[in-house]
Write a protein that holds these residues in place. Structure first.
Motif, PDB file in Angstrom:
ATOM      1  N   SER A 124      -2.559  15.201  -1.189  1.00 37.87           N
ATOM      2  CA  SER A 124      -2.556  13.765  -1.455  1.00 37.87           C
ATOM      3  C   SER A 124      -2.033  13.032  -0.226  1.00 37.87           C
ATOM      4  O   SER A 124      -1.273  13.601   0.565  1.00 37.87           O
ATOM      5  CB  SER A 124      -1.660  13.451  -2.659  1.00 37.87           C
ATOM      6  OG  SER A 124      -1.502  12.056  -2.793  1.00 37.87           O
ATOM      7  N   ASP A 164     -10.709   8.189  -0.130  1.00 34.79           N
ATOM      8  CA  ASP A 164     -10.191   8.120  -1.493  1.00 34.79           C
ATOM      9  C   ASP A 164     -10.027   6.656  -1.903  1.00 34.79           C
ATOM     10  O   ASP A 164      -9.205   5.942  -1.354  1.00 34.79           O
ATOM     11  CB  ASP A 164      -8.844   8.841  -1.568  1.00 34.79           C
ATOM     12  CG  ASP A 164      -8.418   9.066  -2.996  1.00 34.79           C
ATOM     13  OD1 ASP A 164      -9.216   8.744  -3.891  1.00 34.79           O
ATOM     14  OD2 ASP A 164      -7.301   9.569  -3.206  1.00 34.79           O
ATOM     15  N   LYS A 194      -3.786   3.694   5.161  1.00 41.51           N
ATOM     16  CA  LYS A 194      -3.688   2.227   5.126  1.00 41.51           C
ATOM     17  C   LYS A 194      -2.374   1.735   5.727  1.00 41.51           C
ATOM     18  O   LYS A 194      -2.304   0.619   6.243  1.00 41.51           O
ATOM     19  CB  LYS A 194      -3.841   1.740   3.688  1.00 41.51           C
ATOM     20  CG  LYS A 194      -5.280   1.620   3.251  1.00 41.51           C
ATOM     21  CD  LYS A 194      -5.438   0.603   2.162  1.00 41.51           C
ATOM     22  CE  LYS A 194      -6.902   0.285   1.967  1.00 41.51           C
ATOM     23  NZ  LYS A 194      -7.093  -0.730   0.929  1.00 41.51           N
ATOM     24  N   ASN A 205      -1.027   4.310   0.538  1.00 39.00           N
ATOM     25  CA  ASN A 205      -1.901   5.271   1.211  1.00 39.00           C
ATOM     26  C   ASN A 205      -1.476   5.385   2.678  1.00 39.00           C
ATOM     27  O   ASN A 205      -1.289   4.373   3.359  1.00 39.00           O
ATOM     28  CB  ASN A 205      -3.349   4.779   1.099  1.00 39.00           C
ATOM     29  CG  ASN A 205      -4.333   5.833   1.516  1.00 39.00           C
ATOM     30  OD1 ASN A 205      -4.149   6.466   2.539  1.00 39.00           O
ATOM     31  ND2 ASN A 205      -5.367   6.029   0.731  1.00 39.00           N
ATOM     32  N   ASP A 235      -6.429   3.852  -4.921  1.00 43.82           N
ATOM     33  CA  ASP A 235      -5.150   3.466  -4.340  1.00 43.82           C
ATOM     34  C   ASP A 235      -4.218   3.101  -5.491  1.00 43.82           C
ATOM     35  O   ASP A 235      -4.507   2.183  -6.248  1.00 43.82           O
ATOM     36  CB  ASP A 235      -5.346   2.277  -3.395  1.00 43.82           C
ATOM     37  CG  ASP A 235      -4.114   2.046  -2.538  1.00 43.82           C
ATOM     38  OD1 ASP A 235      -3.221   2.920  -2.545  1.00 43.82           O
ATOM     39  OD2 ASP A 235      -4.049   1.005  -1.873  1.00 43.82           O
ATOM     40  N   ILE A 257     -11.373   2.956   2.369  1.00 43.38           N
ATOM     41  CA  ILE A 257     -10.646   2.975   3.646  1.00 43.38           C
ATOM     42  C   ILE A 257     -11.598   2.832   4.821  1.00 43.38           C
ATOM     43  O   ILE A 257     -11.245   2.260   5.847  1.00 43.38           O
ATOM     44  CB  ILE A 257      -9.839   4.278   3.764  1.00 43.38           C
ATOM     45  CG1 ILE A 257      -8.976   4.460   2.530  1.00 43.38           C
ATOM     46  CG2 ILE A 257      -8.925   4.240   4.962  1.00 43.38           C
ATOM     47  CD1 ILE A 257      -8.238   5.772   2.507  1.00 43.38           C
ATOM     48  N   ARG A 270      -2.166  15.804   3.817  1.00 39.74           N
ATOM     49  CA  ARG A 270      -3.272  15.989   2.871  1.00 39.74           C
ATOM     50  C   ARG A 270      -3.614  17.468   2.702  1.00 39.74           C
ATOM     51  O   ARG A 270      -3.930  17.919   1.604  1.00 39.74           O
ATOM     52  CB  ARG A 270      -4.494  15.216   3.382  1.00 39.74           C
ATOM     53  CG  ARG A 270      -5.767  15.441   2.582  1.00 39.74           C
ATOM     54  CD  ARG A 270      -5.671  14.768   1.220  1.00 39.74           C
ATOM     55  NE  ARG A 270      -6.949  14.775   0.536  1.00 39.74           N
ATOM     56  CZ  ARG A 270      -7.380  15.775  -0.225  1.00 39.74           C
ATOM     57  NH1 ARG A 270      -6.623  16.839  -0.396  1.00 39.74           N
ATOM     58  NH2 ARG A 270      -8.551  15.691  -0.821  1.00 39.74           N
ATOM     59  N   ASP A 292      -0.746   9.934  -0.860  1.00 43.96           N
ATOM     60  CA  ASP A 292       0.092   8.926  -1.498  1.00 43.96           C
ATOM     61  C   ASP A 292       1.541   9.131  -1.056  1.00 43.96           C
ATOM     62  O   ASP A 292       2.087  10.231  -1.177  1.00 43.96           O
ATOM     63  CB  ASP A 292      -0.036   9.059  -3.021  1.00 43.96           C
ATOM     64  CG  ASP A 292       0.698   7.942  -3.733  1.00 43.96           C
ATOM     65  OD1 ASP A 292       1.276   7.092  -3.030  1.00 43.96           O
ATOM     66  OD2 ASP A 292       0.683   7.916  -4.968  1.00 43.96           O
ATOM     67  N   THR A 330       0.825  -1.208   0.000  1.00 42.81           N
ATOM     68  CA  THR A 330       0.000   0.000   0.000  1.00 42.81           C
ATOM     69  C   THR A 330       0.861   1.261   0.000  1.00 42.81           C
ATOM     70  O   THR A 330       1.994   1.252   0.494  1.00 42.81           O
ATOM     71  CB  THR A 330      -0.952   0.018   1.207  1.00 42.81           C
ATOM     72  OG1 THR A 330      -1.851   1.097   1.062  1.00 42.81           O
ATOM     73  CG2 THR A 330      -0.188   0.204   2.499  1.00 42.81           C
TER      74      THR A 330
END
Lengths: 101, 209
Positions: free
Chosen positions: A90, B83, A30, A27, B86, B31, A85, A92, A25
């Motif tokens: 983002s 979001d 996550k 994120n 991913d 999520i 964020r 990411d 992942t």
């Protein structure tokens, strides 16, 4: 199988899923969830080790400390995710990195 | 014998449920669903801890792991946004699976080769272990809770983005609640959107003139 052996199987399963989640992942939220899964495996392993070694109180006290530390890691990680964020637009991990090469 | 088999079956059901919920938490696209699955993992682990005799740790895990952390995650998702996009994994999935299996097999070999005394049923209580043997842990927990309070303040802090008013002047410390993605001018927030709109209006007036 004894309960300790079954619990060790659960520890290995949760550890494997947590490592897999951390590897795949990008994120940030996550990533925090994957860390939570990893730490739940560690808590279960500590209690099982205390039981198996005959020092259940020691294992349980260490497990309580790990739970507190894990919660603080989650809080700080989520605060970082929210601020990232707001500033970068983002969550990411690769998008916010400034390292190239 | 039947009691032992029944306990083993309960442990097995809890372990399988926890691992399946953890896998779903990692592979779910949304999520928020991952957060719900994580709470299920916490509940299953807390039940296992209770069955193992760690009552206090089970209560802490259930209230903190399945309660507080879930609330914090839901709040962070409500701020950041659920979001679903991913991007791809950092490393190829087969490599990730291979590394994970290798780690699990090595740890399993180490864990199962350890000598075990088994459950004796006469443990020193948690209170003695915590307040007599592990006093340093208690102090560390206090420091960690203080750090967590600071983290909560960071989580709840509003972004102080510079806001450009209609005359093109930059305001000081106007709080903006709305989160906007980066615009063409490279800034984020409502101020950047206002600046973009002002530039477009000026360009239109120039064209009309």
């Amino acid at each position: 199988m004894t309960p300790i052996q079954i619990g060790l199987l659960g520890v290995l399963g949760l550890l494997g899923v947590g490592c897999y989640g951390l590897l795949i992942t990008r994120n940030l939220i996550k990533v925090v969830i994957a860390l939570q899964i990893l730490v739940k495996a560690a808590v279960l392993a500590l209690v099982l080790a205390g039981d198996a070694g005959g020092q259940a109180g020691l294992g349980q006290s260490l497990a309580a400390t790990v739970i507190v530390a894990d919660t603080m890691v989650a809080v700080v990680g989520l605060a970082l995710a929210v601020q990232v964020r707001r500033r970068c637009g983002s969550v990411d991990v690769s998008a916010i990195s400034t390292l190239r090469g | 014998m039947n009691t032992l088999m029944g306990n083993a079956a309960i442990y097995l059901i809890l372990v399988v449920g926890a691992v399946i919920c953890a896998y779903r938490a990692m592979t779910e696209a949304r999520i928020l669903s991952s957060t719900i699955y994580l709470a299920c993992v916490s509940a299953a682990v807390a039940m296992m801890l209770y069955l193992l005799g760690a009552y206090q740790v089970a209560v802490i895990e259930l209230s903190v792991g399945a309660g507080l952390v879930t609330v914090l995650l839901v709040y962070a998702i409500s701020v950041v946004g659920d979001d679903a996009s991913d991007p791809g994994p950092v490393i190829p999935r087969p490599v990730a699976v291979g590394l994970t299996l290798l780690t699990a097999v090595m740890l399993g070999y180490m864990a199962y080769s350890l000598p075990s005394k088994g459950l004796t049923g006469r443990f020193p209580p948690l209170v003695n272990a915590l307040w007599e043997q592990r006093v340093l842990d208690v102090w560390i927990q206090m420091v960690l809770i203080f750090a967590g309070v600071l983290g909560i303040l960071g989580l709840l802090a509003e972004g102080k983005l510079a806001r450009v008013d209609a005359h093109g002047h930059e305001g000081n410390g106007h709080k903006t609640v709305k989160i906007a993605p980066p615009t063409a001018c490279g800034f984020t927030g409502a101020g950047a959107c206002a600046a973009d709109g002002l530039q477009k209006e000026v360009q239109k007036e120039k064209v009309h003139a």
